[in-house]
Design a protein around this motif. Structure first.
Motif, short mmCIF file in Angstrom:
data_model
loop_
_atom_site.label_atom_id
_atom_site.label_comp_id
_atom_site.label_asym_id
_atom_site.label_seq_id
_atom_site.Cartn_x
_atom_site.Cartn_y
_atom_site.Cartn_z
N ASP A 294 5.32 -6.71 -12.87
CA ASP A 294 5.27 -6.64 -14.33
C ASP A 294 5.82 -5.32 -14.87
O ASP A 294 6.46 -5.29 -15.92
CB ASP A 294 3.83 -6.83 -14.82
N THR A 295 5.54 -4.22 -14.17
CA THR A 295 6.02 -2.91 -14.66
C THR A 295 7.41 -2.60 -14.16
O THR A 295 8.13 -1.82 -14.78
CB THR A 295 5.05 -1.80 -14.21
N ILE B 72 0.64 4.01 -12.40
CA ILE B 72 0.08 4.44 -13.69
C ILE B 72 -0.78 3.34 -14.29
O ILE B 72 -1.87 3.58 -14.81
CB ILE B 72 1.23 4.83 -14.65
N GLU B 73 -0.28 2.09 -14.20
CA GLU B 73 -0.99 0.95 -14.76
C GLU B 73 -2.37 0.78 -14.12
O GLU B 73 -3.36 0.50 -14.80
CB GLU B 73 -0.16 -0.33 -14.54
N LEU B 74 -2.45 0.96 -12.80
CA LEU B 74 -3.70 0.74 -12.08
C LEU B 74 -4.53 2.01 -11.89
O LEU B 74 -5.63 1.95 -11.36
CB LEU B 74 -3.40 0.12 -10.71
N ALA C 165 1.10 -6.01 -10.74
CA ALA C 165 1.43 -4.79 -11.49
C ALA C 165 2.84 -4.31 -11.16
O ALA C 165 3.59 -3.87 -12.05
CB ALA C 165 0.41 -3.70 -11.20
N ASP D 69 5.37 3.05 -12.12
CA ASP D 69 4.71 2.51 -13.30
C ASP D 69 3.49 1.66 -12.91
O ASP D 69 2.50 1.62 -13.64
CB ASP D 69 5.69 1.66 -14.11
N ALA D 70 3.57 0.99 -11.77
CA ALA D 70 2.42 0.22 -11.30
C ALA D 70 1.25 1.15 -10.99
O ALA D 70 0.08 0.83 -11.28
CB ALA D 70 2.79 -0.59 -10.07
N GLN E 180 1.05 6.64 -6.28
CA GLN E 180 2.17 5.80 -5.86
C GLN E 180 2.05 5.46 -4.37
O GLN E 180 2.39 4.36 -3.94
CB GLN E 180 3.49 6.50 -6.13
N ARG F 236 -3.66 -7.76 -7.45
CA ARG F 236 -3.44 -7.00 -8.68
C ARG F 236 -2.29 -6.01 -8.52
O ARG F 236 -1.52 -5.77 -9.45
CB ARG F 236 -4.73 -6.27 -9.09
N CYS F 237 -2.18 -5.46 -7.34
CA CYS F 237 -1.10 -4.52 -7.06
C CYS F 237 0.25 -5.21 -7.15
O CYS F 237 1.19 -4.72 -7.78
CB CYS F 237 -1.30 -3.90 -5.67
#
Length: 291
Positions: free
Chosen positions: A14-15, A23-25, A11, A20-21, A29, A7-8
């Motif tokens: 995609d971001t 924030i998404e998860l 993310a 941003d990853a 950082q 998933r990391c």
């Protein structure tokens, strides 16, 4: 390797950035950096080209990313299946579902139980997919393992003889078992309802075997053999070159709903009731006794 590693990676790509990853998860950082490093160590390859502004997959990263998306989608489907099991009812069948009642069953189910999605699943096995985990209930017309599966008989269907449209018998209104025994009879050994037990042991027809409805119909269309099948087949498998005639002295075929004895779907009783209702409506009215 853990799912959070994958998933990391997804993310980040995609971001476009670690920030941003994160924030998404919903993590820091630093956690994103550690997780990606753990994934790269586990695989033994570098997955991302990192600069101060961009993150792009390496050749290995492109391959891993594609597999990661597939695996995560499978996991999401698994979770969805487990958590929505009571809002979806899968009814399996081997050949012909509920026969003439199939469409009406679907319509009435949608009207009466809009909160439970209905899916019909065809699986060419004796349990209509129940043993294979493909469904919650199954419509069967063959013998069942009563110790393993609970069941309810919802109706009965008349037997018909399937034959080529140019067969001399096609001009007949009905046939008898004694007549049919003189022909070659094709039988679906796996899921068919016809066996040699319809005739006395010393007076049975010559049998040939198949394992699939399309092969069964194709053999009959040649005119070389005939078949016997429940009325439901007529509705679901109308084919050019094939006609069906009732077998007037054959016992009807019981139609059952079966389910796992120790893990019934909450909508099982409702399905049994509705299908019993439909088969009951299909019975001819009883004649009043004459006085």
């Amino acid at each position: 390797m853990e799912l959070r590693y994958l998933r990391c990676l997804v993310a980040i790509v995609d971001t476009g950035t670690f920030t941003d990853a994160a924030i998404e998860l919903g993590v820091s950082q630093a956690a994103i950096s550690r997780t990606l490093l753990s994934l790269e160590r586990a695989l033994g390859v570098r997955l991302l080209h990192r600069t101060s502004r961009t993150c792009t997959p390496t050749t290995a990263g492109v391959q891993v990313l594609a597999r990661a998306r597939h695996l995560l989608a499978e996991v999401d489907d698994l979770v969805r299946e487990a958590t929505t099991g009571h809002t979806r009812l899968r009814i399996g069948h081997a050949w012909s579902a509920m026969g003439t009642h199939t469409s009406e069953f679907q319509r009435r189910w949608a009207q009466r139980h809009p909160e439970v999605e209905l899916l019909l699943v065809r699986t060419n096995t004796q349990t209509g997919g129940l043993a294979e985990g493909a469904c919650d209930l199954a419509v069967v017309r063959v013998g069942i393992d009563a110790d393993r599966y609970a069941h309810a008989t919802v109706g009965h269907e008349r037997r018909y003889c399937a034959l080529a449209a140019d067969d001399p018998w096609a001009r007949r209104r009905s046939l008898t078992l004694d007549e049919i025994r003189r022909r070659v009879l094709i039988v679906d050994r796996r899921t068919g309802t016809t066996t040699a037990d319809l005739w006395p042991p010393d007076d049975r027809p010559e049998l040939e075997y198949t394992h699939e409805i399309d092969d069964w119909l194709a053999a009959i269309s040649t005119g070389r053999c005939v078949g016997i099948t429940p009325q439901s087949t007529i509705t679901q498998y109308r084919r050019d070159g094939i006609v069906y005639r009732p077998v007037r002295d054959a016992a009807p075929v019981p139609v059952r709903l079966i389910w796992r004895r120790h893990d019934p779907h909450p909508a099982t009783s409702a399905a049994v009731a509705l299908l019993t209702e439909l088969y009951g409506e299909g019975r001819p009215p009883r004649r009043s006794p004459q006085r």
